[in-house]
Design an enzyme around this catalytic site. Structure first.
Site, mmCIF file in Angstrom:
data_model
loop_
_atom_site.group_PDB
_atom_site.id
_atom_site.type_symbol
_atom_site.label_atom_id
_atom_site.label_comp_id
_atom_site.label_asym_id
_atom_site.label_seq_id
_atom_site.Cartn_x
_atom_site.Cartn_y
_atom_site.Cartn_z
ATOM 1 C CG HIS A 183 -2.029 -1.023 1.098
ATOM 2 N ND1 HIS A 183 -3.297 -0.701 0.713
ATOM 3 C CD2 HIS A 183 -2.016 -2.373 1.264
ATOM 4 C CE1 HIS A 183 -4.035 -1.806 0.668
ATOM 5 N NE2 HIS A 183 -3.275 -2.838 1.009
ATOM 6 C CG ASP A 392 -0.161 9.368 0.673
ATOM 7 O OD1 ASP A 392 -0.170 8.182 1.037
ATOM 8 O OD2 ASP A 392 -0.909 10.232 1.141
HETATM 9 C C1 GDG Z 1 -2.010 3.571 3.213
HETATM 10 C C2 GDG Z 1 -1.068 4.370 2.322
HETATM 11 C C3 GDG Z 1 -2.831 4.397 0.573
HETATM 12 C C4 GDG Z 1 -8.830 9.745 7.709
HETATM 13 N N1 GDG Z 1 -9.154 10.562 8.709
HETATM 14 C C5 GDG Z 1 -10.346 10.216 9.155
HETATM 15 C C6 GDG Z 1 -10.801 9.180 8.392
HETATM 16 N N2 GDG Z 1 -9.840 8.905 7.505
HETATM 17 C C7 GDG Z 1 -9.872 7.872 6.464
HETATM 18 C C8 GDG Z 1 -10.040 8.493 5.112
HETATM 19 C C9 GDG Z 1 -9.354 7.482 4.219
HETATM 20 C C10 GDG Z 1 -8.296 6.893 5.119
HETATM 21 O O1 GDG Z 1 -8.644 7.183 6.448
HETATM 22 C C11 GDG Z 1 -6.916 7.462 4.836
HETATM 23 O O2 GDG Z 1 -6.472 6.895 3.688
HETATM 24 P P1 GDG Z 1 -5.047 7.218 3.006
HETATM 25 O O3 GDG Z 1 -5.085 6.645 1.653
HETATM 26 O O4 GDG Z 1 -4.887 8.672 3.031
HETATM 27 O O5 GDG Z 1 -3.853 6.672 3.890
HETATM 28 P P2 GDG Z 1 -3.278 5.498 4.896
HETATM 29 O O6 GDG Z 1 -4.257 5.079 5.882
HETATM 30 O O7 GDG Z 1 -2.051 6.008 5.466
HETATM 31 O O8 GDG Z 1 -2.984 4.214 4.013
HETATM 32 C C12 GDG Z 1 -1.860 5.252 1.383
HETATM 33 C C13 GDG Z 1 -3.651 3.539 1.488
HETATM 34 O O9 GDG Z 1 -2.846 2.770 2.350
HETATM 35 C C14 GDG Z 1 -4.540 2.583 0.700
HETATM 36 O O10 GDG Z 1 -3.772 1.741 -0.080
HETATM 37 O O11 GDG Z 1 -3.695 5.264 -0.135
HETATM 38 O O12 GDG Z 1 -0.991 5.920 0.503
HETATM 39 O O13 GDG Z 1 -0.201 5.161 3.122
HETATM 40 O O14 GDG Z 1 -10.242 6.487 3.842
HETATM 41 O O15 GDG Z 1 -11.393 8.674 4.833
HETATM 42 N N3 GDG Z 1 -12.003 8.617 8.575
HETATM 43 C C15 GDG Z 1 -12.789 9.126 9.553
HETATM 44 N N4 GDG Z 1 -12.384 10.115 10.363
HETATM 45 C C16 GDG Z 1 -11.196 10.697 10.198
HETATM 46 O O16 GDG Z 1 -10.853 11.612 10.941
HETATM 47 N N5 GDG Z 1 -13.994 8.609 9.755
#
Ligand code: GDG
Length: 766
Positions: A183, A392
């Site tokens: 990821h 990212d």
């Molecule tokens: C890894 C990789 C890759 C965030 N804040 C809140 C919240 N979220 C949810 C968002 C989104 C998720 O969390 C964050 O997703 P990301 O893609 O930004 O990043 P990582 O969790 O670090 O994940 C990344 C991912 O894996 C998938 O392959 O994209 O690059 O680092 O869904 O909505 N949800 C709620 N409250 C929050 O305050 N409810």
């Protein structure tokens, strides 16, 4: 591309189980209530699991078993499963002892792999104890998966915490189909090579245990393939790698979101309530929004400084725009994160102090996790989504922002080109996260964009986010695992199981006459940097003398080596020698005979051609044999070796265009030009004779030995040393195992089946 929804799966899944393995389980029970764990991986996979787990899904897997760390017991989790109404999903908790978890998760995963893979080498901690814990924890996951697994299962391993696991699983569960998805980014080789040699080899080999290794972008996949070709012996060709485990495919599978679910939720009462609250709080101001976990990869401070520059350079927007920056708490007991948080907060304070008025603040900063309804309301209302990570893997927030924007009033996505999402969302305003001035300009551009421009850009982004949603991602990846798994069945040999060996020994014992054909380099002795130093040791000599002592045996070494070399080391052994791939033969105690007359005039032209390329190929060597010319590139740096050798092959093909008597043959890090009439096949056929004896065994390691294998009629035994495509029926991993196999044939008592068993690959096909 159309999105395939749950319920439209190929029926084959119905008979299979899917085992998902990730560091953490998707949710936990808190005071009897279900709470989803944070993170992109969990959001994405949980949506998939929910769709597959519901009773109403007629397609999908027989069962989805999710294995991951949890603070809940199996019993608590069973009640969580009931509450989540996912009858076909079962959660299996992994209990990792706290100290091991600290070193494995915090230490190796988050303080070594995370910073390096995100191109922050200065922050990487190379402590060996943490890497040892990483190995142990991966082995612990492996044991649990083994306990759960059944024949025919598909195992999907996730992310950077478990890079060694696929390799362990491929050994332990040869019948499973294994996929690995990373990821986070895979870094360029300049960064990857900072990892100590043995660890980086183990990490790559661990990853290659998967039949399919998936990344978010083609760039990451390309970086991975480069690391493989520079660190491992295995061959890479396009998106296929042959490693110690056999064959793997590599591919780009950009992750998506459950876009429809977001769209539906926008219309719920809870989100409407949040929208009303937010509108009351920000009034008529334009809204710019960001949400990230507290992490140095997210570019939080740089984003604030860019916003400050925007306020400074575009004062007409003072009092008009509010930047709502939400930072999700993460690892903030660690000093580096505490410091980052302080810096962010003091910068927010400074900017707000500098620009605020009685009725306006430029930044609304929140350091907390927000409820999903509030998040969706913010995505929906924001005029600008400001997503500027330094690096990212994908960034799902960008996709969620796009999915939640209302059609009549669509906002603008400003996106860092250092995210995986930027490879897909090309219509966004792409910025370099280090370039404050470019970010400031992009904010100003976004604010002035016409309705028409915003709508047309958003429509294109939206179409892509909906088409490549999380279901498409999972389906395509899993289809890829199936086809990679069945693809590996074609060309590779099967490791010798103890039962297989017993059968071979039985046949050996029964036969009144036997022929044994052995290659030399890479088969009886390991390769050596200097070929003249790859000499037989006492064990090799003993095995050969014991074999030859049995009068039923006819023994030959069939090698590409020169007559001088073979005579020097085996001249006194009772073994027939074939030199230069069968151009010369010497019976025990006899003289060398050239089997066919050679016309040598072509050699000078070939040597001249090779010398042209040799001048620009440090580490390469040209060897002139009596009947052949050989290009050796074992000592070259692997990437330039690949390029130069391809140049050489092109040049040789041009040179030899009309000479149909010669052939260009690739061996193990050699390219050899020799007359077609000499091949190991001719030598072997002649040695085997007619009618063939009841027992024939041929062992070899490289492409020239494929000719040897081709000469063996059934029911003869053919054994390939190493991995990769072969016509041999069986395989062992190294010369040590060849000797163990031969010793086992002669003297059953000393037989150590484990030594031969080695990597047991491809035994069962799916
Ligand atoms: C890894 C990789 C890759 C965030 N804040 C809140 C919240 N979220 C949810 C968002 C989104 C998720 O969390 C964050 O997703 P990301 O893609 O930004 O990043 P990582 O969790 O670090 O994940 C990344 C991912 O894996 C998938 O392959 O994209 O690059 O680092 O869904 O909505 N949800 C709620 N409250 C929050 O305050 N409810």
């Amino acid at each position: 591309m159309t999105s395939r929804r749950a319920g439209e799966k190929p029926p084959v899944r119905r008979q299979r189980r899917l085992l998902v393995v990730s560091y953490r389980l998707p949710f936990r029970l808190e005071e009897g209530k279900l709470a989803q764990n944070a993170g992109g991986l969990v959001s994405a996979l949980f949506a998939y699991a929910r769709a597959h787990g519901s009773q109403s899904d007629p397609g999908g897997f027989e069962e989805l078993v999710w294995i991951g760390a949890s603070t809940n017991s199996a019993a608590e989790l069973a009640s969580a499963e009931r509450e989540a109404d996912m009858p076909r999903v079962r959660l299996v908790p992994v209990t990792i002892p706290p100290r091991l978890d600290r070193q494995f998760y915090e230490g190796c995963s988050n303080d070594l792999i995370w910073p390096l893979f995100h191109s922050f080498p200065d922050l990487a901690d190379f402590r060996a104890t943490n890497y040892e814990a990483y190995q142990k924890a991966n082995a612990l996951f492996c044991r649990l998966v083994e306990k759960e697994a059944r024949d025919g299962d598909v195992i999907w391993v996730h992310d950077y915490h478990l890079l060694l696991l696929p390799g362990m699983l491929r050994q332990a569960l040869p019948a499973a189909a294994i996929g690995l998805f990373l990821h986070i980014p895979f870094p360029s080789f300049e960064i990857f090579r900072l990892i100590p040699r043995t660890w980086r080899v183990a990490l790559l080999e661990g990853m290659l245990g998967a039949h399919l290794v998936g990344f978010h972008t083609q760039d990451y996949a390309t970086h991975f393939l480069e690391a493989v070709s520079r660190c491992l012996d295995g061959a890479t060709d396009q998106m296929v790698v042959d490693s110690v485990h056999g064959r793997s495919r590599v591919g780009a599978f950009p992750i998506g979101i459950d876009a429809r679910e977001f769209e539906l939720e926008r219309n719920t009462a809870a989100v409407q309530q949040c929208r009303d609250d937010i509108r009351r709080a920000i009034g008529d101001h334009r809204l710019m929004f960001s949400v990230d976990r507290l992490d140095y990869t997210k570019g939080l401070l740089q984003r604030l400084l860019a916003y400050e520059e925007f306020l400074e350079r575009f004062p007409r927007w003072l009092g008009e725009i509010v930047f709502n920056m939400v930072v999700i708490p993460s690892r903030d007991t660690i000093p580096r994160y505490q410091k980052m948080k302080k810096e962010i907060e003091s910068t927010v304070g400074r900017i707000n102090g500098l620009y605020s008025t009685l009725d306006w603040r430029p930044i609304v900063y929140q350091y907390r996790s927000i409820p999903r309804a509030e998040l969706i309301a913010l995505y929906d209302m924001a005029d600008i989504g400001l997503i500027t990570p330094m690096r990212d893997g994908m960034n799902l927030v960008a996709k969620e922002f796009v999915a939640c924007q209302p059609p009549h009033r669509s906002g603008v996505l400003i996106l860092s080109e250092m995210t995986g999402a930027a490879a897909e969302l090309r219509e966004a305003l792409l910025i370099n996260p280090n370039d404050r001035s470019e970010i400031a300009d992009a904010i100003a551009t976004a604010l002035l964009m016409s309705d028409e421009q915003r709508r047309s850009t958003w429509t294109r982004l939206r179409d892509r986010v909906f088409a490549n949603d999380v279901f498409t991602w999972a389906e395509e990846f899993l289809d890829g695992v199936y086809s990679a798994r069945s693809g590996t069945a074609v060309p590779t040999a099967t490791g010798i199981s103890p039962a297989g060996f017993r059968k071979m020994r039985e046949a050996y014992r029964k036969a009144a006459q036997r022929v044994i054909l052995l290659d030399y380099d890479g088969t009886l002795v390991p390769f050596h940097r200097i070929p003249s130093e790859a000499v037989p040791d006492d064990r090799v000599r003993q095995v050969l003398s014991h074999l030859a002592a049995d009068t039923a045996n006819q023994l030959a070494i069939v090698s590409g080596r020169s007559t001088q070399f073979l005579e020097r080391w085996f001249g006194k052994e009772p073994v027939t020698l074939f030199a230069e791939h069968g151009a010369f033969r010497r019976h025990p105690g006899g003289d060398w005979q050239q089997l066919q007359a050679d016309d040598k005039h072509w050699k000078n032209a070939v040597i001249a051609c090779m010398r042209q390329i040799w001048k620009r190929s440090p580490g390469a060597a040209i060897e002139e044999k009596a009947t052949a010319v050989v290009w050796h590139y074992r000592d070259m740096e692997p990437v330039s070796a690949k390029q130069r050798t391809a140049d050489l092959e092109r040049a040789l093909h041009e040179l030899l265009n009309d000479n149909s008597d010669l052939q260009i043959v690739r061996g193990d890090r050699i390219v050899e030009v020799r007359p077609k009439k000499f091949s190991k096949m001719h030598a072997a056929r002649e040695f085997i004779g007619t009618p063939p004896p009841p027992f024939i065994l041929a062992i070899g390691d490289d492409r020239t030995d494929e000719d040897l294998f081709a000469a063996v009629p059934p029911p003869g035994y053919t054994v390939k040393v190493g991995n990769g495509p072969t016509r041999a029926a069986m395989s062992v991993t190294n010369p040590g195992q060849v000797l163990a196999l031969l010793e086992g044939l002669i003297s059953p008592a000393s037989m150590d089946p484990e030594a031969i068993h080695g990597a047991h690959r491809g035994a069962d096909r799916i």
